[in-house]
Motif scaffolding. Structure first.
Motif, PDB file in Angstrom:
ATOM      1  N   TYR A 150       0.728  -0.843  -0.143  1.00  0.00           N
ATOM      2  CA  TYR A 150      -0.265   0.150  -0.003  1.00  0.00           C
ATOM      3  C   TYR A 150       1.516   0.971  -0.043  1.00  0.00           C
ATOM      4  CZ  TYR A 150      -3.664  -3.135   1.183  1.00  0.00           C
ATOM      5  OH  TYR A 150      -4.617  -4.202   0.980  1.00  0.00           O
ATOM      6  N   PHE A 151       1.995   1.143  -0.806  1.00  0.00           N
ATOM      7  CA  PHE A 151       3.081   2.531  -0.407  1.00  0.00           C
ATOM      8  C   PHE A 151       1.953   3.475  -1.188  1.00  0.00           C
ATOM      9  CE2 PHE A 151       6.357   4.713  -1.911  1.00  0.00           C
ATOM     10  CZ  PHE A 151       7.315   4.636  -0.744  1.00  0.00           C
ATOM     11  N   GLY A 152       2.831   4.640  -0.354  1.00  0.00           N
ATOM     12  CA  GLY A 152       2.056   6.297  -0.758  1.00  0.00           C
ATOM     13  C   GLY A 152       1.036   5.726  -0.162  1.00  0.00           C
ATOM     14  N   THR A 220       1.192   8.053   6.601  1.00  0.00           N
ATOM     15  CA  THR A 220       0.954   7.753   4.988  1.00  0.00           C
ATOM     16  C   THR A 220       2.734   6.998   4.754  1.00  0.00           C
ATOM     17  OG1 THR A 220       0.112   9.828   4.129  1.00  0.00           O
ATOM     18  CG2 THR A 220       1.747   8.282   2.698  1.00  0.00           C
ATOM     19  N   ILE A 221       2.052   5.841   4.374  1.00  0.00           N
ATOM     20  CA  ILE A 221       3.246   4.338   4.092  1.00  0.00           C
ATOM     21  C   ILE A 221       4.466   5.502   2.936  1.00  0.00           C
ATOM     22  CG2 ILE A 221       3.796   1.969   3.868  1.00  0.00           C
ATOM     23  CD1 ILE A 221       1.773   2.552   5.785  1.00  0.00           C
ATOM     24  N   GLU A 222       5.398   4.955   3.777  1.00  0.00           N
ATOM     25  CA  GLU A 222       6.932   5.664   3.552  1.00  0.00           C
ATOM     26  C   GLU A 222       7.621   4.139   3.002  1.00  0.00           C
ATOM     27  OE1 GLU A 222       8.291   8.731   5.161  1.00  0.00           O
ATOM     28  OE2 GLU A 222       6.317  10.179   4.041  1.00  0.00           O
ATOM     29  N   ARG A 232      20.700 -12.798   1.349  1.00  0.00           N
ATOM     30  CA  ARG A 232      22.515 -12.702   1.209  1.00  0.00           C
ATOM     31  C   ARG A 232      22.932 -11.956   1.621  1.00  0.00           C
ATOM     32  NH1 ARG A 232      22.712 -12.937  -5.561  1.00  0.00           N
ATOM     33  NH2 ARG A 232      21.666 -10.591  -5.376  1.00  0.00           N
ATOM     34  N   ASN A 233      22.338 -10.638   2.690  1.00  0.00           N
ATOM     35  CA  ASN A 233      22.808  -9.386   3.650  1.00  0.00           C
ATOM     36  C   ASN A 233      23.404  -8.385   2.046  1.00  0.00           C
ATOM     37  OD1 ASN A 233      24.000  -8.701   5.405  1.00  0.00           O
ATOM     38  ND2 ASN A 233      25.992  -9.422   5.632  1.00  0.00           N
ATOM     39  N   GLU A 234      23.240  -8.592   1.466  1.00  0.00           N
ATOM     40  CA  GLU A 234      23.512  -7.901   0.396  1.00  0.00           C
ATOM     41  C   GLU A 234      21.919  -6.412  -0.228  1.00  0.00           C
ATOM     42  OE1 GLU A 234      24.199 -10.761  -3.169  1.00  0.00           O
ATOM     43  OE2 GLU A 234      25.932 -10.739  -2.030  1.00  0.00           O
ATOM     44  N   GLY A 235      21.433  -6.047   1.405  1.00  0.00           N
ATOM     45  CA  GLY A 235      20.423  -5.054   0.370  1.00  0.00           C
ATOM     46  C   GLY A 235      19.239  -4.831   0.635  1.00  0.00           C
ATOM     47  N   TYR A 236      18.281  -4.287   1.453  1.00  0.00           N
ATOM     48  CA  TYR A 236      16.552  -4.314   1.284  1.00  0.00           C
ATOM     49  C   TYR A 236      15.812  -3.166   1.714  1.00  0.00           C
ATOM     50  CZ  TYR A 236      16.412  -4.347   6.685  1.00  0.00           C
ATOM     51  OH  TYR A 236      16.986  -4.094   7.755  1.00  0.00           O
ATOM     52  N   SER A 237      14.314  -3.101   2.104  1.00  0.00           N
ATOM     53  CA  SER A 237      13.795  -2.310   2.638  1.00  0.00           C
ATOM     54  C   SER A 237      13.064  -1.922   2.847  1.00  0.00           C
ATOM     55  CB  SER A 237      13.630  -1.381   1.016  1.00  0.00           C
ATOM     56  OG  SER A 237      12.320  -1.699   0.227  1.00  0.00           O
ATOM     57  N   ILE A 238      12.211  -1.119   3.791  1.00  0.00           N
ATOM     58  CA  ILE A 238      11.167  -1.758   4.115  1.00  0.00           C
ATOM     59  C   ILE A 238       9.779  -0.781   4.324  1.00  0.00           C
ATOM     60  CG2 ILE A 238      11.950  -3.046   6.269  1.00  0.00           C
ATOM     61  CD1 ILE A 238      11.334   0.409   7.654  1.00  0.00           C
ATOM     62  N   ALA A 239       8.693  -0.960   4.919  1.00  0.00           N
ATOM     63  CA  ALA A 239       7.959   0.129   4.906  1.00  0.00           C
ATOM     64  C   ALA A 239       8.166   0.662   6.042  1.00  0.00           C
ATOM     65  CB  ALA A 239       6.494  -0.372   4.290  1.00  0.00           C
ATOM     66  N   ARG A 240       7.372   2.539   5.748  1.00  0.00           N
ATOM     67  CA  ARG A 240       7.476   2.746   7.284  1.00  0.00           C
ATOM     68  C   ARG A 240       6.032   3.386   8.159  1.00  0.00           C
ATOM     69  NH1 ARG A 240      12.465   7.200   8.929  1.00  0.00           N
ATOM     70  NH2 ARG A 240      11.913   7.963   7.368  1.00  0.00           N
ATOM     71  N   VAL A 241       5.926   4.176   8.260  1.00  0.00           N
ATOM     72  CA  VAL A 241       5.065   5.698   8.891  1.00  0.00           C
ATOM     73  C   VAL A 241       6.445   6.249   9.188  1.00  0.00           C
ATOM     74  CG1 VAL A 241       3.270   4.853   8.116  1.00  0.00           C
ATOM     75  CG2 VAL A 241       4.228   4.887  10.470  1.00  0.00           C
ATOM     76  N   TYR A 242       6.223   8.114   9.175  1.00  0.00           N
ATOM     77  CA  TYR A 242       6.836   9.217   9.681  1.00  0.00           C
ATOM     78  C   TYR A 242       6.122   9.612  10.400  1.00  0.00           C
ATOM     79  CZ  TYR A 242      10.235  13.266  10.577  1.00  0.00           C
ATOM     80  OH  TYR A 242      10.561  14.303  10.899  1.00  0.00           O
TER      81      TYR A 242
END
Length: 372
Positions: A150-152, A220-222, A232-242
């Motif tokens: 539900y990004f954004g 709002t989902i950021e 693989r310990n090579e990067g990722y991203s998460i959803a969050r709110v501020y």
């Protein structure tokens, strides 16, 4: 329940005069002078003490059409119980009314906390309200593990507090603890932490983690991304709110309905693409960089779009395009994503969508929430 809100407001305002001491207050107003003198906005704050036990702050917000928002903040003691809470509502629209009250006491050396929450419900919504404001609305609410889809969107998200990170600012890890890439985060900047402690108590995050407290947050989902960790310990991203307003955070699950998602097909996050070599899928993620024109993976005069991470994040996706897409690039924190559809080809550790295999690419999340 009827008009519970009006009854509570009258109760707080009309308690016997002998029991209430007014201790302070303030009034401010803004007027529109032209073309006619008219009240634009006014705020009245009254500080009261009830029986010397409970402090009450009344906050009234008035506009040209009269009283619109009324809040009551409560803080004090009754016997051995520490009380704090809030009643707030739109004075003209019953759909936006809420009451919550917390009480805490010592029980065998441990703190016992009781909480009461009441949201306006359809039972409080009379036919006259419907004539004025329309049908009773449903609240869009989702589980923490679905937030990235539900990004954004501005939506309510619920889940248990599994961990926190406090350095003046506060991060609450929801559903999973750091460094799990599936977690959802609530981030509260340092300038606002005191506001949340005033509502939920000092160092509230410690008890929330210890008890796995379920919370509901609306914002709002950021996103936030890492160049390490994850698969693989090579990067990722998460959803969050501020988050900056305590009113947007409450104890317990969200009382609402999960909106259905209109998705074009199977959607994965960018850092999962390396697990799908040879598959044709929809991939969502932030744009880390766009370079070109140059020769990339044997395709001359093309543009390389790195989705998810730059050269240091081997979990990234590289989309090779014959023209510049005109997309914005994101930093560590991002509020925009793109959606690409094509066949994934692994070149070493890197997931690549080559020009002949790119079917569609667009700005924005892959899925669209359907209106309730």
């Amino acid at each position: 329940m009827g008009k519970i809100w009006a009854g509570l407001a009258v109760l707080l305002i009309t308690v016997p005069a002998l029991a209430v001491n007014f201790t302070g207050g303030s009034f401010s107003a803004t007027f529109e002078l032209l073309p006619d003198l008219e009240l634009y906005y006014a705020e009245l704050i009254l500080d009261m003490s009830f029986a010397g036990l409970v402090e009450i702050e009344s906050e009234s917000k008035l506009y040209s059409d009269g009283l619109r928002y009324q809040n009551f903040y409560l803080d004090g003691y009754i016997g051995d119980w520490d009380l704090w809470g809030k009643i707030y509502f739109h004075a003209q629209d019953v759909r936006y009314q809420k009451l919550w009250l917390n009480a805490a006491t010592d029980l065998f050396g441990e703190e016992l906390t009781l909480s009461f929450n009441h949201w306006a419900s359809e039972d409080d919504y009379w036919s006259s309200d419907e004539d004025m404001f329309g049908p009773w609305p449903c609240r869009a609410a989702i589980s923490w593990d679905q937030a990235w889809r539900y990004f954004g969107s501005t939506i309510s998200v619920e889940g248990p507090v599994e961990g926190y990170y406090y350095t003046g600012s506060l991060t609450l890890n929801i559903g999973r603890d750091y460094p799990d890439p599936d977690r959802f985060e609530i981030y509260i900047p340092s300038d606002y932490v005191d506001d949340f402690e005033a509502v939920f108590g000092d160092d509230f995050w410690e008890d929330w983690e210890a008890n796995g407290q379920v919370v509901c947050v609306t914002d709002t989902i950021e996103g936030k991304r890492w160049t390490y960790g994850g698969p693989r310990n090579e990067g990722y991203s998460i959803a969050r709110v501020y988050l900056t307003d305590p009113d947007d955070l409450s104890l317990g699950g969200c009382r609402g309905t999960s909106p259905s998602l209109d998705c074009p097909g199977e959607v994965i996050r960018w850092f999962e693409a390396h697990q799908h070599d040879g598959e044709t899928l929809w991939i969502q993620g932030p744009v880390a960089s766009i370079t070109g024109p140059d020769t990339y993976w044997g395709y001359p005069n093309t543009y390389r779009v790195r989705v998810g991470g730059g050269s240091s994040a081997d979990n990234r996706v590289e989309v090779i395009m014959t023209s510049h897409p005109g997309w914005s690039t994101a930093g560590t924190y991002f509020d925009e994503v793109v959606c690409v559809y094509g066949k994934i080809t692994m070149h070493g550790d890197i997931a690549v969508i080559e020009p002949p295999d790119l079917i569609e690419a667009r700005e924005g999340p892959c899925c669209t929430p359907s209106p309730l």
